[in-house]
Motif scaffolding. Structure first.
Motif, PDB file in Angstrom:
ATOM      1  N   GLU A  88       0.836  -1.204   0.000  1.00  0.00           N
ATOM      2  CA  GLU A  88       0.000   0.000   0.000  1.00  0.00           C
ATOM      3  C   GLU A  88       0.868   1.251   0.000  1.00  0.00           C
ATOM      4  O   GLU A  88       0.614   2.202  -0.734  1.00  0.00           O
ATOM      5  CB  GLU A  88      -0.932  -0.021   1.223  1.00  0.00           C
ATOM      6  N   ARG A  92       1.255   4.046  -3.006  1.00  0.00           N
ATOM      7  CA  ARG A  92       1.126   5.492  -2.796  1.00  0.00           C
ATOM      8  C   ARG A  92       2.314   6.222  -3.416  1.00  0.00           C
ATOM      9  O   ARG A  92       2.152   7.301  -4.009  1.00  0.00           O
ATOM     10  CB  ARG A  92       1.035   5.811  -1.306  1.00  0.00           C
ATOM     11  N   PHE A 147       2.773  11.840  -1.609  1.00  0.00           N
ATOM     12  CA  PHE A 147       2.923  10.514  -0.988  1.00  0.00           C
ATOM     13  C   PHE A 147       2.182  10.453   0.344  1.00  0.00           C
ATOM     14  O   PHE A 147       1.594   9.416   0.690  1.00  0.00           O
ATOM     15  CB  PHE A 147       4.414  10.212  -0.792  1.00  0.00           C
ATOM     16  N   GLU A 148       2.190  11.541   1.076  1.00  0.00           N
ATOM     17  CA  GLU A 148       1.604  11.555   2.411  1.00  0.00           C
ATOM     18  C   GLU A 148       0.144  12.016   2.425  1.00  0.00           C
ATOM     19  O   GLU A 148      -0.507  12.008   3.473  1.00  0.00           O
ATOM     20  CB  GLU A 148       2.454  12.445   3.329  1.00  0.00           C
ATOM     21  N   THR A 152      -3.799  10.289  -2.175  1.00  0.00           N
ATOM     22  CA  THR A 152      -2.923   9.284  -2.766  1.00  0.00           C
ATOM     23  C   THR A 152      -3.207   7.904  -2.190  1.00  0.00           C
ATOM     24  O   THR A 152      -3.093   6.891  -2.888  1.00  0.00           O
ATOM     25  CB  THR A 152      -1.449   9.674  -2.554  1.00  0.00           C
ATOM     26  N   ARG A 153      -3.619   7.852  -0.960  1.00  0.00           N
ATOM     27  CA  ARG A 153      -4.058   6.576  -0.373  1.00  0.00           C
ATOM     28  C   ARG A 153      -5.272   6.063  -1.142  1.00  0.00           C
ATOM     29  O   ARG A 153      -5.383   4.869  -1.449  1.00  0.00           O
ATOM     30  CB  ARG A 153      -4.389   6.768   1.110  1.00  0.00           C
ATOM     31  N   ALA A 156      -4.165   4.663  -4.461  1.00  0.00           N
ATOM     32  CA  ALA A 156      -3.598   3.320  -4.321  1.00  0.00           C
ATOM     33  C   ALA A 156      -4.714   2.279  -4.245  1.00  0.00           C
ATOM     34  O   ALA A 156      -4.662   1.237  -4.912  1.00  0.00           O
ATOM     35  CB  ALA A 156      -2.718   3.241  -3.075  1.00  0.00           C
TER      36      ALA A 156
END
Length: 205
Positions: A88, A92, A147-148, A152-153, A156
């Motif tokens: 995961e 991301r 990314f954070e 983006t989660r 993914a």
């Protein structure tokens, strides 16, 4: 028509497919390449690497068949068996890089794999994506922020769902998608010439 590459950044066979993917993409600049993360090590499979006793033997086979590099830095990273492959987090990272340079998705996906298998870097660390962004000439701060980010989660998770919708059950899988048609071009391992042959057959249907 477009090429859809479904892979996992922590999949050794996907790493072995990197050269074929780059060559296939360079031979067919007219075909956009969509990169989808498959989610190999998620949920109950997100465990210390020591629980996958076959890793080193599999890597030796991958290197023999594809010429892929598994470096000393990678060996040191996983040496004590405690490293956790978190697909995961890797997805991301792929999504963050893809967001900034969607037309370079194939190149960036192979760079992510190289960061793990050659540079021995964790794909769960923001610093890894800062390094990759800088090497690719992208805005490193923007990549790390992406990314954070919660979005983006979600990206993914969307990748994982798309891989399932496409019927992909193993990685890597390369597909030709033309409207409603989804045609497999490669699964696990193939040369660029083999991909070309299958693509030619698709275009004549």
């Amino acid at each position: 028509m477009q090429l859809v590459y479904v892979f996992d950044a922590y999949c050794g066979w996907s790493h072995g497919f990197s050269g074929t993917l780059r060559e296939a993409a360079s031979r067919h600049p007219e075909l956009p390449v969509v990169v989808v993360s498959g989610g190999l090590f998620t949920g109950p499979r997100r465990v210390p690497i020591r629980e996958f006793g076959y890793v080193q033997g599999a890597n030796a086979k991958i290197a023999e068949q594809t010429g892929a590099e598994f470096s000393d830095a990678y060996d040191r990273l996983i040496a004590d068996g405690s490293f956790v492959m978190d697909s995961e987090a890797a997805a991301r990272g792929v999504a963050a890089l893809r967001q900034l340079a969607p037309d370079r998705a194939a190149e960036l996906a192979t760079a992510v794999q190289r960061a793990f298998y050659v540079d021995g870097l964790s794909l769960s660390e923001p610093a890894t994506y800062r390094k990759l962004a800088e090497e690719a000439g992208l805005d490193a701060d923007a990549v790390v922020a992406a990314f954070e980010a919660p979005e983006t989660r979600a990206a993914a998770e969307a990748d994982f769902h798309l891989a399932a919708e496409l019927g992909v059950t193993g990685f890597p899988t390369l597909l030709a998608v033309d409207g409603d048609r989804v045609i497999p071009l490669a699964y696990g391992h193939a040369t660029a010439d083999e991909v070309d042959t299958r693509l030619a057959a698709v275009s004549t249907r």
